[in-house]
Design a protein around this motif. Structure first.
Motif, PDB file in Angstrom:
ATOM      1  N   GLY A 139       0.970  -1.318  -0.220  1.00 19.93           N
ATOM      2  CA  GLY A 139      -0.067   0.048  -0.059  1.00 19.93           C
ATOM      3  C   GLY A 139       0.897   1.156   0.101  1.00 19.93           C
ATOM      4  O   GLY A 139       0.377   2.187  -0.694  1.00 19.93           O
ATOM      5  N   ALA A 140       1.782   1.523   0.795  1.00 19.24           N
ATOM      6  CA  ALA A 140       2.825   2.310   0.877  1.00 19.24           C
ATOM      7  C   ALA A 140       3.438   2.562  -0.421  1.00 19.24           C
ATOM      8  O   ALA A 140       3.525   3.769  -1.118  1.00 19.24           O
ATOM      9  N   ALA A 141       3.876   1.497  -1.005  1.00 14.26           N
ATOM     10  CA  ALA A 141       4.679   1.721  -2.484  1.00 14.26           C
ATOM     11  C   ALA A 141       3.540   2.108  -3.521  1.00 14.26           C
ATOM     12  O   ALA A 141       3.920   3.182  -4.217  1.00 14.26           O
ATOM     13  N   GLU A 142       2.387   1.759  -3.375  1.00 17.25           N
ATOM     14  CA  GLU A 142       1.341   2.274  -4.347  1.00 17.25           C
ATOM     15  C   GLU A 142       1.044   3.685  -4.230  1.00 17.25           C
ATOM     16  O   GLU A 142       0.937   4.569  -5.167  1.00 17.25           O
TER      17      GLU A 142
ATOM     18  N   ALA B 177       4.009   5.867  -5.441  1.00 17.32           N
ATOM     19  CA  ALA B 177       4.005   5.779  -6.946  1.00 17.32           C
ATOM     20  C   ALA B 177       3.083   6.873  -7.451  1.00 17.32           C
ATOM     21  O   ALA B 177       3.402   7.815  -8.358  1.00 17.32           O
ATOM     22  N   ILE B 178       1.949   7.234  -6.784  1.00 16.64           N
ATOM     23  CA  ILE B 178       0.887   7.906  -7.371  1.00 16.64           C
ATOM     24  C   ILE B 178       1.475   9.353  -6.906  1.00 16.64           C
ATOM     25  O   ILE B 178       1.460  10.250  -7.780  1.00 16.64           O
ATOM     26  N   LEU B 179       1.944   9.771  -5.696  1.00 12.68           N
ATOM     27  CA  LEU B 179       2.408  10.956  -5.435  1.00 12.68           C
ATOM     28  C   LEU B 179       3.653  11.641  -6.390  1.00 12.68           C
ATOM     29  O   LEU B 179       3.617  12.602  -6.601  1.00 12.68           O
ATOM     30  N   ARG B 180       4.282  10.558  -6.858  1.00 10.53           N
ATOM     31  CA  ARG B 180       5.349  10.671  -7.587  1.00 10.53           C
ATOM     32  C   ARG B 180       5.038  11.316  -9.013  1.00 10.53           C
ATOM     33  O   ARG B 180       5.635  12.212  -9.632  1.00 10.53           O
ATOM     34  N   SER B 181       3.625  10.516  -9.331  1.00  9.75           N
ATOM     35  CA  SER B 181       3.305  10.913 -10.737  1.00  9.75           C
ATOM     36  C   SER B 181       2.327  12.350 -10.436  1.00  9.75           C
ATOM     37  O   SER B 181       2.335  13.024 -11.661  1.00  9.75           O
ATOM     38  N   TYR B 182       2.150  12.809  -9.323  1.00 13.05           N
ATOM     39  CA  TYR B 182       1.286  13.900  -9.272  1.00 13.05           C
ATOM     40  C   TYR B 182       2.017  15.045  -8.779  1.00 13.05           C
ATOM     41  O   TYR B 182       1.746  16.153  -9.158  1.00 13.05           O
ATOM     42  N   MET B 183       2.867  14.816  -7.836  1.00 13.26           N
ATOM     43  CA  MET B 183       3.604  15.964  -7.382  1.00 13.26           C
ATOM     44  C   MET B 183       5.090  16.363  -8.055  1.00 13.26           C
ATOM     45  O   MET B 183       6.195  15.968  -7.939  1.00 13.26           O
ATOM     46  N   LYS B 184       4.817  17.402  -9.078  1.00 12.10           N
ATOM     47  CA  LYS B 184       5.908  17.669  -9.833  1.00 12.10           C
ATOM     48  C   LYS B 184       6.229  19.084  -9.883  1.00 12.10           C
ATOM     49  O   LYS B 184       5.379  19.946  -9.262  1.00 12.10           O
TER      50      LYS B 184
ATOM     51  N   CYS C 247      -8.019   0.429  -5.968  1.00 13.52           N
ATOM     52  CA  CYS C 247      -7.673   2.018  -5.807  1.00 13.52           C
ATOM     53  C   CYS C 247      -6.559   2.570  -6.383  1.00 13.52           C
ATOM     54  O   CYS C 247      -6.465   3.613  -6.881  1.00 13.52           O
ATOM     55  N   ALA C 248      -5.626   1.605  -6.403  1.00 10.04           N
ATOM     56  CA  ALA C 248      -4.349   2.084  -7.221  1.00 10.04           C
ATOM     57  C   ALA C 248      -4.779   2.452  -8.898  1.00 10.04           C
ATOM     58  O   ALA C 248      -4.307   3.263  -9.369  1.00 10.04           O
ATOM     59  N   ASP C 249      -5.335   1.487  -9.499  1.00  5.60           N
ATOM     60  CA  ASP C 249      -5.784   1.720 -10.826  1.00  5.60           C
ATOM     61  C   ASP C 249      -6.490   2.960 -11.031  1.00  5.60           C
ATOM     62  O   ASP C 249      -6.401   3.699 -11.688  1.00  5.60           O
TER      63      ASP C 249
ATOM     64  N   ILE D  63       5.471   8.121   5.104  1.00  6.12           N
ATOM     65  CA  ILE D  63       4.643   6.945   5.097  1.00  6.12           C
ATOM     66  C   ILE D  63       5.326   5.706   5.465  1.00  6.12           C
ATOM     67  O   ILE D  63       4.565   4.965   6.143  1.00  6.12           O
ATOM     68  N   HIS D  64       6.575   5.587   5.119  1.00  3.75           N
ATOM     69  CA  HIS D  64       7.138   4.222   5.542  1.00  3.75           C
ATOM     70  C   HIS D  64       7.501   4.214   7.138  1.00  3.75           C
ATOM     71  O   HIS D  64       7.007   3.490   7.677  1.00  3.75           O
ATOM     72  N   SER D  65       7.931   5.261   7.963  1.00  3.81           N
ATOM     73  CA  SER D  65       8.258   5.357   9.180  1.00  3.81           C
ATOM     74  C   SER D  65       7.286   5.475  10.113  1.00  3.81           C
ATOM     75  O   SER D  65       7.157   5.241  11.498  1.00  3.81           O
TER      76      SER D  65
END
Lengths: 92, 92, 92, 92
Positions: A79-82, A85-92, B35-37, D61-63
């Motif tokens: 869940g954390a990894a997902e 990934a979303i935040l990286r695609s969004y926060m630019k 929900c990631a999709d 998120i991780h910690s």
């Protein structure tokens, strides 16, 4: 059950409302309204999409990281990894 | 003739494509996809709306501020004021 | 004279205030404050930078596109092209 | 130990680099550089702040949600609530 299933009616209603805003933008372009009008409608639809995104992200944080139904076996890490990934695609 | 009229077919096609992305989000929610999709589809639709906004803003800068058809009588000042209002509602 | 020259004292004061916010972030990291504190300071500094950007953009629209001092010879087109380049790098 | 403590040297280095970018903006204003130059520097500093924010959020998120050192007693719920508060102030 995922939060997007539990909150399905509410999320669907929001998605449909935003689709309606896109139809408004189409009508404004068809009717050749002034571009300031068109722009305000685009900014509003974008704000509504941001709100929908934030709502799904908040559900994700609760249901897939903080309090997953089945917390074993790397569920939280996934869940954390997902989310990251979303935040990286969004926060630019 | 305003740039949103001159470029009407292209802008309409973009608005319709984004409406299609919203329909995809609806279908993903209906089908109870993960929900990631759903989130990736929302981020993509939001990016497409940002692109449409940027395109209309660029047309506005050219047609209503830099090179208006009728450059007299405060046309440029009005175009500048409209753009600034849009940017204020967007840049937060 | 460019708007960033006319408004130099005000813009400099804003830039210095944001530099002070960065010094606050450094101190918070040095003092090992909780990460929520650090994050709120980062969000605040980013908001202040957005405000400074918007102010310089608004001056640019007025002074280099709508009402340039020397409006001949493609001045407005150049101002429009510069603004569009900035918006493209910012609106993602 | 919080992630902002474990990664303190790296985060401090990033914060100092962004402070240096602010000093560059000050110098550009002092030297009365063209406003397009100033704007590009502001956009770059803002992007760097966004990157720093994303890095601290990922550590959070991780910690504090997925793998807290002391996962008892509502630790994860508190971490989730803090993240959601940050995202609400940021995602507009």
């Amino acid at each position: 059950m995922s939060h997007t299933v539990k909150e399905k009616p509410k999320l669907l209603a929001r998605a449909r409302r935003i689709k309606g805003q896109l139809e408004g933008i189409e009508r404004a372009l068809e009717a050749e309204l002034g571009c300031a009008d068109v722009l305000h409608q685009i900014v509003a639809a974008r704000g509504a999409l941001t709100g929908l995104m934030r709502e799904v992200i908040e559900g994700h944080i609760h249901s897939h990281i903080a309090n997953p139904q089945d917390p074993g076996d790397g569920t939280r890490e996934q869940g954390a990894a997902e989310l990251i990934a979303i935040l990286r695609s969004y926060m630019k």
